[in-house]
Write a protein that holds these residues in place. Structure first.
Motif, PDB file in Angstrom:
ATOM      1  N   GLU A  13       0.861  -1.186   0.000  1.00 32.30           N
ATOM      2  CA  GLU A  13       0.000   0.000   0.000  1.00 32.30           C
ATOM      3  C   GLU A  13       0.896   1.234   0.000  1.00 32.30           C
ATOM      4  O   GLU A  13       1.787   1.339   0.840  1.00 32.30           O
ATOM      5  N   GLY A  15       0.921   5.664  -0.790  1.00 36.05           N
ATOM      6  CA  GLY A  15       0.269   6.917  -1.143  1.00 36.05           C
ATOM      7  C   GLY A  15       1.206   7.746  -2.000  1.00 36.05           C
ATOM      8  O   GLY A  15       2.425   7.575  -1.966  1.00 36.05           O
ATOM      9  N   ALA A  17       1.248  11.662  -4.698  1.00 29.48           N
ATOM     10  CA  ALA A  17       0.566  12.776  -5.352  1.00 29.48           C
ATOM     11  C   ALA A  17       1.419  13.167  -6.538  1.00 29.48           C
ATOM     12  O   ALA A  17       2.649  13.086  -6.487  1.00 29.48           O
ATOM     13  N   LYS A  24      -7.329  14.391 -10.930  1.00 32.47           N
ATOM     14  CA  LYS A  24      -7.512  14.093  -9.508  1.00 32.47           C
ATOM     15  C   LYS A  24      -6.238  13.620  -8.815  1.00 32.47           C
ATOM     16  O   LYS A  24      -6.075  13.804  -7.616  1.00 32.47           O
ATOM     17  N   CYS A  25      -5.331  13.017  -9.567  1.00 30.59           N
ATOM     18  CA  CYS A  25      -4.113  12.464  -8.955  1.00 30.59           C
ATOM     19  C   CYS A  25      -3.128  13.526  -8.487  1.00 30.59           C
ATOM     20  O   CYS A  25      -2.083  13.205  -7.933  1.00 30.59           O
ATOM     21  N   ASN A  27      -3.943  15.292  -6.098  1.00 30.50           N
ATOM     22  CA  ASN A  27      -4.229  15.202  -4.666  1.00 30.50           C
ATOM     23  C   ASN A  27      -3.555  13.967  -4.072  1.00 30.50           C
ATOM     24  O   ASN A  27      -3.395  12.948  -4.743  1.00 30.50           O
ATOM     25  N   VAL A  28      -3.189  14.069  -2.810  1.00 33.27           N
ATOM     26  CA  VAL A  28      -2.600  12.915  -2.130  1.00 33.27           C
ATOM     27  C   VAL A  28      -3.658  11.815  -2.056  1.00 33.27           C
ATOM     28  O   VAL A  28      -4.794  12.051  -1.637  1.00 33.27           O
ATOM     29  N   HIS A  29      -3.268  10.628  -2.500  1.00 35.55           N
ATOM     30  CA  HIS A  29      -4.162   9.471  -2.499  1.00 35.55           C
ATOM     31  C   HIS A  29      -3.307   8.213  -2.469  1.00 35.55           C
ATOM     32  O   HIS A  29      -2.085   8.288  -2.526  1.00 35.55           O
ATOM     33  N   GLY A  30      -3.925   7.054  -2.377  1.00 37.51           N
ATOM     34  CA  GLY A  30      -3.147   5.825  -2.284  1.00 37.51           C
ATOM     35  C   GLY A  30      -3.672   4.723  -3.170  1.00 37.51           C
ATOM     36  O   GLY A  30      -4.778   4.805  -3.717  1.00 37.51           O
ATOM     37  N   HIS A  31      -2.829   3.699  -3.311  1.00 41.17           N
ATOM     38  CA  HIS A  31      -3.174   2.535  -4.121  1.00 41.17           C
ATOM     39  C   HIS A  31      -2.754   1.259  -3.397  1.00 41.17           C
ATOM     40  O   HIS A  31      -1.803   1.261  -2.620  1.00 41.17           O
ATOM     41  N   THR A  77       4.298   7.443   1.851  1.00 42.56           N
ATOM     42  CA  THR A  77       3.776   8.411   0.892  1.00 42.56           C
ATOM     43  C   THR A  77       4.956   8.897   0.071  1.00 42.56           C
ATOM     44  O   THR A  77       5.984   9.282   0.630  1.00 42.56           O
ATOM     45  N   THR A 137      -4.246  -0.161 -10.112  1.00 39.29           N
ATOM     46  CA  THR A 137      -5.659  -0.437  -9.823  1.00 39.29           C
ATOM     47  C   THR A 137      -6.006  -1.760 -10.500  1.00 39.29           C
ATOM     48  O   THR A 137      -5.166  -2.367 -11.177  1.00 39.29           O
TER      49      THR A 137
END
Length: 150
Positions: A13, A15, A17, A24-25, A27-31, A77, A137
């Motif tokens: 996992e 995170g 940006a 949208k990417c 923004n800080v997000h995770g996979h 991150t 994804t």
């Protein structure tokens, strides 16, 4: 003796940006990443060798990938250190977060290049990295092949 490809799969996992991105990417997000590592070589033919019949012991490959990739990137991150995200990274680190600053935009494409370099350096000389597949994804992934980069 025939060349044989051996693949081991990993998950972690992470995170990130994408600074300067127009979607949208940014923004800080995770996979939940899935990484498939394929190496190529000939099975050991020495019948007295403890690893007789193996190209590489799956546990040896696992150790390399865990140390170089999974243990480093899991629950971290990732930011490009050449962007203003450095300020956010400092703040997160000060609050006890695991932050990685890399020399590239942390896309799947650039991460898989980084991973190929790290894994290749650790493989025994008779084993070559054949390919990597980094799945970001369920429907999106980047692939790296040695044959494309010779």
């Amino acid at each position: 003796m025939s060349n044989i490809r051996i693949t081991k799969q990993f998950s972690f996992e992470t995170g990130h940006a994408l600074y300067g991105y127009d979607g949208k990417c940014k923004n800080v997000h995770g996979h939940s990443y899935k990484l498939s590592v394929t190496v190529i070589g000939t099975p050991i033919t020495d019948t007295t060798h403890v690893k007789f019949g193996m190209v590489i012991d799956f546990s040896d490959l696992k150790k390399i990938v865990k140390e170089e990739i999974v243990d480093v990137f899991d629950h971290a991150t990732v930011f490009n250190k050449n962007t203003p995200h450095v300020e956010l990274a400092k703040e997160l680190k000060n609050r006890g977060h695991n932050v990685l600053l890399v020399n590239y935009q942390p896309t799947s494409e650039m991460m898989v290049i980084d991973f190929s370099n790290k894994i290749s350096k650790r493989l025994p000389s008779h084993i070559k990295l054949h390919s990597l597949k980094l799945q970001e994804t369920e429907t999106s992934f980047a692939e790296w092949y040695a044959s494309d980069n010779a």
